[in-house]
Design a protein around this motif. Structure first.
Motif, PDB file in Angstrom:
ATOM      1  N   ARG A   1      63.437  51.330  -8.655  1.00  0.00           N
ATOM      2  CA  ARG A   1      64.278  52.511  -8.892  1.00  0.00           C
ATOM      3  C   ARG A   1      63.738  53.319 -10.070  1.00  0.00           C
ATOM      4  O   ARG A   1      63.693  54.543 -10.030  1.00  0.00           O
ATOM      5  N   GLY A   2      63.319  52.631 -11.123  1.00  0.00           N
ATOM      6  CA  GLY A   2      62.767  53.317 -12.296  1.00  0.00           C
ATOM      7  C   GLY A   2      61.538  54.126 -11.939  1.00  0.00           C
ATOM      8  O   GLY A   2      61.401  55.284 -12.358  1.00  0.00           O
ATOM      9  N   VAL A   3      60.661  53.541 -11.143  1.00  0.00           N
ATOM     10  CA  VAL A   3      59.444  54.253 -10.732  1.00  0.00           C
ATOM     11  C   VAL A   3      59.814  55.487  -9.912  1.00  0.00           C
ATOM     12  O   VAL A   3      59.250  56.575 -10.110  1.00  0.00           O
ATOM     13  N   ASN A   4      60.794  55.324  -9.031  1.00  0.00           N
ATOM     14  CA  ASN A   4      61.209  56.474  -8.220  1.00  0.00           C
ATOM     15  C   ASN A   4      61.759  57.606  -9.075  1.00  0.00           C
ATOM     16  O   ASN A   4      61.514  58.787  -8.803  1.00  0.00           O
ATOM     17  N   GLU A   5      62.502  57.244 -10.119  1.00  0.00           N
ATOM     18  CA  GLU A   5      63.034  58.280 -11.019  1.00  0.00           C
ATOM     19  C   GLU A   5      61.919  59.001 -11.767  1.00  0.00           C
ATOM     20  O   GLU A   5      61.967  60.218 -11.953  1.00  0.00           O
ATOM     21  N   ILE A   6      60.918  58.238 -12.189  1.00  0.00           N
ATOM     22  CA  ILE A   6      59.775  58.847 -12.875  1.00  0.00           C
ATOM     23  C   ILE A   6      59.043  59.799 -11.929  1.00  0.00           C
ATOM     24  O   ILE A   6      58.651  60.910 -12.308  1.00  0.00           O
ATOM     25  N   ALA A   7      58.887  59.386 -10.680  1.00  0.00           N
ATOM     26  CA  ALA A   7      58.223  60.233  -9.689  1.00  0.00           C
ATOM     27  C   ALA A   7      58.962  61.562  -9.550  1.00  0.00           C
ATOM     28  O   ALA A   7      58.354  62.638  -9.521  1.00  0.00           O
ATOM     29  N   LYS A   8      60.297  61.462  -9.502  1.00  0.00           N
ATOM     30  CA  LYS A   8      61.113  62.670  -9.366  1.00  0.00           C
ATOM     31  C   LYS A   8      60.974  63.551 -10.614  1.00  0.00           C
ATOM     32  O   LYS A   8      60.737  64.758 -10.525  1.00  0.00           O
ATOM     33  N   LYS A   9      61.096  62.910 -11.781  1.00  0.00           N
ATOM     34  CA  LYS A   9      61.053  63.634 -13.065  1.00  0.00           C
ATOM     35  C   LYS A   9      59.767  64.459 -13.193  1.00  0.00           C
ATOM     36  O   LYS A   9      59.793  65.596 -13.635  1.00  0.00           O
ATOM     37  N   TYR A  10      58.637  63.892 -12.817  1.00  0.00           N
ATOM     38  CA  TYR A  10      57.355  64.575 -13.004  1.00  0.00           C
ATOM     39  C   TYR A  10      56.844  65.204 -11.709  1.00  0.00           C
ATOM     40  O   TYR A  10      55.712  65.684 -11.657  1.00  0.00           O
ATOM     41  N   ASP A  11      57.683  65.160 -10.672  1.00  0.00           N
ATOM     42  CA  ASP A  11      57.298  65.726  -9.385  1.00  0.00           C
ATOM     43  C   ASP A  11      55.950  65.162  -8.918  1.00  0.00           C
ATOM     44  O   ASP A  11      55.008  65.897  -8.616  1.00  0.00           O
ATOM     45  N   LEU A  12      55.860  63.843  -8.896  1.00  0.00           N
ATOM     46  CA  LEU A  12      54.625  63.170  -8.484  1.00  0.00           C
ATOM     47  C   LEU A  12      54.895  62.328  -7.235  1.00  0.00           C
ATOM     48  O   LEU A  12      56.020  61.889  -7.013  1.00  0.00           O
ATOM     49  N   GLN A  13      53.857  62.130  -6.444  1.00  0.00           N
ATOM     50  CA  GLN A  13      53.973  61.214  -5.309  1.00  0.00           C
ATOM     51  C   GLN A  13      53.595  59.812  -5.765  1.00  0.00           C
ATOM     52  O   GLN A  13      52.456  59.572  -6.180  1.00  0.00           O
ATOM     53  N   ILE A  14      54.539  58.890  -5.755  1.00  0.00           N
ATOM     54  CA  ILE A  14      54.244  57.509  -6.128  1.00  0.00           C
ATOM     55  C   ILE A  14      54.737  56.579  -5.020  1.00  0.00           C
ATOM     56  O   ILE A  14      55.924  56.552  -4.700  1.00  0.00           O
ATOM     57  N   GLY A  15      53.820  55.859  -4.434  1.00  0.00           N
ATOM     58  CA  GLY A  15      54.192  54.828  -3.462  1.00  0.00           C
ATOM     59  C   GLY A  15      54.166  53.483  -4.169  1.00  0.00           C
ATOM     60  O   GLY A  15      53.284  53.229  -4.985  1.00  0.00           O
ATOM     61  N   THR A  16      55.144  52.640  -3.882  1.00  0.00           N
ATOM     62  CA  THR A  16      55.145  51.312  -4.518  1.00  0.00           C
ATOM     63  C   THR A  16      55.098  50.225  -3.458  1.00  0.00           C
ATOM     64  O   THR A  16      55.862  50.222  -2.500  1.00  0.00           O
ATOM     65  N   PHE A  17      54.153  49.335  -3.646  1.00  0.00           N
ATOM     66  CA  PHE A  17      54.063  48.168  -2.779  1.00  0.00           C
ATOM     67  C   PHE A  17      53.604  47.017  -3.676  1.00  0.00           C
ATOM     68  O   PHE A  17      53.376  47.223  -4.861  1.00  0.00           O
TER      69      PHE A  17
END
Lengths: 465, 465
Positions: free
Chosen positions: A355-371
């Motif tokens: 969830r934290g990574v997803n929030e960071i992705a949103k905050k900086y408008d970045l595409q982040i996939g997590t696996f």
């Protein structure tokens, strides 16, 4: 200093053809598999063919004050083999022999330059098993695996490289050759140098030979894919599998971004509306595998899995793992640059981490996939970007730092298996504190007083000159 | 220097009642469980109650140049807690709390002074398992287990203390408090200090807290005793069990001398005409235990076991292990002094090792019983003697040195689990070479520049004053 005389000294040790000096050759040793790190061209590349040659090479470098960059295949992801200006790259790939497989003591003795998968194949022919399986295992060397303490998909049940290093032959930063550990299962004679050197990223010397621990090859295995509408259901499943005394060999997660990207790339029928997929394999003897697989399926269903697919044939098993194996390449083809992180948290904190990574992705408008390796909390948030876009790269750097901060807040660590190298060296004090980092530096310089071995890596300290 | 002012400084930190100065009290900290090592009375004993107090104590000792001897229960067998003249013994037994058992991440966080068996009991109540089980587990502390990297009967399948240390809180020799490792299964952030400190025998700092790895408690177990007329048959059985993919939790051997002595002492019906007895336990889930026990019995019989007894009840199981547990005390009652060694060899060299020990016994006309953890090659040749008999003690010292020489010739190590301490410090270069030993000393003094932490132990170096 590197001049024609020094070059001749190196040539005398390893032979003319194993000293590379041309611009083209040097260029190809200026980078490794790490994205977002600037290449640096070394002064020289030397390829010793024996431990004695490594020792002599190090002694020359010592005398001349030349930095030494030990290197296997360069498949690391932390800038662990990026040279510095005044440096000689010492490549171990010529030392690639499997010297012995000892079936009675369950050990393999190998040279540092042997390729990981060659060890797998050789020992499996004898019904034995060397578990560490880093993603790069088809090219990576055992020496590189030891330097980085490589992990892999089988870490949850079988541990990482460190757990399989029983003994090492090491050339110290001052050129002496020592042997530590051995074929005994127990050994408390002195500080545990095999473990200290595993994961030391080539900063404390050059490992030339290793005694690897082997285990009996598991009889059989079963693979499953569980599809979840809710991330929390997947996360609860992970904890519940383990607290129900099932330790899968592999327990992987892919988040929504990764699922969508993999499906778009590979078209293997993944549900793009799911929030998470778990990929699970259990192994062992037939009865246990049957029992464990049933337990896993039940736990998945109890925690809201929409569907659990059990691979019934080898092909179906391959399909499941094809999805996981293509995760990184699928993500990588979306954008020119792929920044692959490996922040790691205690298993129970995985949902908070995702969830934290997803929030960071949103905050900086970045595409982040997590696996990644959910079972051991070792996630791979993967930022898709373009290193030519300076503005976005600034956001990427901020995002990476915030990912580290979250991991540490959640009792985690900067790196689970990729290493610190130069990529994360500046963040070390965040985790260890200044006193902890100073302790590492004290150890480093006690063994390498001139600081010649792989400067800047891990302890974030050293000279270019 | 220790004078009244320093004593008052220590009292201010830990409180008056936790600074011991009387002759009687100091005497009882002048020795530990090691035989054949001269006691040394410390100047002072201090019992801190918290990490902060440990840090302050170390800072005072640093300022005054006082040697520091960290100590738990003093149950080690290598003279690891014998003081030097100008020293303060820092006893950790007040810090004995189990701080947390984390069932989701399978960890226990404990203070250094907690007793090993208290950890066993607390985690087993929750269906979890902390495998290391040194012989002294009813009195030994976890801090002491970490200092010595304690082993035990379950080492073959489950490993030793090192394999269960995920994180440590350490007070450095200069007083700073650092935390290393943590609850993540994977961690490659920096040199592996948790592993470096485990087995460092209190020479690199004082461990105050540990995060222990737990595993699910095995469902069930089966114990067996196999009686052999020939030592070789027993030895072949050991190798064959493991190469048949059975990893028993425990695989112990007792030689003829030990069998005779135990029987004479305990009268439990052991066959005194046998050359060797193997004691074997397998554990896991019901089906696997059944299968493994059958396999073990078959292998024993194929290699000449005269008889294999399978324990059918809890009482019968207790009887089997009573034989093993009474081995040391039975041997110890034969003579006033018991010198217990733990030379360790690769599993395949066990018969050569036992034969070698028997030849040494004959050569010096000494009584040596050998028993121990055959499965992991960790033998305990036990010399029965009388330290008041100077002539015989000279022979004992020669015999011990020859036992080490044989172990090293057979690719073994000086110590499998008891540690080096002062008892074996002078033999270190035999195994590691001068360069290897120097590397250890470099590490030691990089963290402890004044050499105050447990002088003379392990690296065989240090000052009394």
């Amino acid at each position: 200093m590197i001049n024609n005389m020094t070059i001749n000294d190196f040539k005398e040790v390893v032979g003319d053809e194993y000293v590379l000096t041309s611009k083209e050759e040097l260029l190809s040793y200026s980078y490794d598999s790490t994205a977002g790190v600037d290449p640096v061209v070394p002064k020289l590349v030397v390829k010793p063919g024996s431990t004695e040659e490594v020792s002599k090479v190090i002694k020359i470098a010592n005398q001349e004050g030349i930095n030494i960059i030990p290197r296997g295949a360069g498949s690391n992801l932390c800038g662990g083999t990026i040279p510095v200006k005044n440096s000689v790259v010492v490549v171990l790939t010529r030392m690639n022999k499997i010297l012995e497989i000892d079936e009675e003591n369950l050990t393999a003795t190998v040279e540092a330059g042997v390729i990981t998968v060659d060890v797998h194949n050789a020992v499996e022919e004898k019904g034995l098993f060397y578990p560490p399986d880093p993603g790069s295992m088809k090219v990576s060397t055992i020496g590189g695996n030891i330097a980085e303490c490589a992990g892999g998909l089988r870490g949850l049940k079988y541990g990482v490289t460190k757990d399989y290093i029983m003994g090492l032959e090491i050339v110290l930063p001052t050129g002496e050759i020592i042997e530590v550990g051995g074929k005994t299962v127990k050994n408390v004679t002195g500080y545990d140098l095999p473990k200290l050197y595993t994961g030391s990223e080539g900063t404390l010397g050059i490992v030339t030979k290793a005694i690897l621990k082997l285990i009996p090859k598991p009889d059989t295995h079963k693979s499953m894919m569980a599809i979840f509408d809710e991330l929390d259901g997947a996360a609860e499943t992970i904890s519940n599998i383990i607290s129900n005394k099932v330790v899968p060999v592999t327990l992987e997660i892919m988040d929504k971004v990764t699922i969508e990207t993999v499906e778009d790339f590979a078209e293997i029928g993944l549900p793009t509306d799911a929030e998470a997929i778990l990929l699970i394999e259990v192994d062992g003897i037939e009865e246990v595998v049957e029992r464990d697989a049933k337990k896993v399926i039940k736990i998945c269903e109890e925690h809201g899995a929409r569907q659990v697919k059990l691979a019934k044939t080898a092909e179906e098993r391959d399909d499941i793992w094809a999805a996981r194996r293509s995760a990184l390449s699928a993500l990588a083809r979306m954008k020119p640059t792929t920044i692959l992180e490996d922040a790691t948290v205690p298993r129970s904190n995985i949902p908070d981490m995702i969830r934290g990574v997803n929030e960071i992705a949103k905050k900086y408008d970045l595409q982040i996939g997590t696996f990644g390796h959910a079972g051991d909390g070792n996630l791979h948030p993967t930022i898709l970007t373009d290193e030519r876009d300076k503005e976005e790269m600034e956001k990427v750097h901020k995002a990476v730092e915030e990912i580290f901060d979250i991991a540490l807040e959640l009792d985690g660590t900067l790196s689970g298996e990729h290493g610190i190298g130069i990529a994360k060296a500046s963040f070390m004090a965040k985790e260890l504190g200044e006193d902890g980092l100073q302790a590492l530096r004290n150890i480093k310089y006690s063994l390498d007083p001139k600081g010649l071995l792989n400067p800047h890596k891990l302890i974030g300290d050293g000279s270019d000159e």
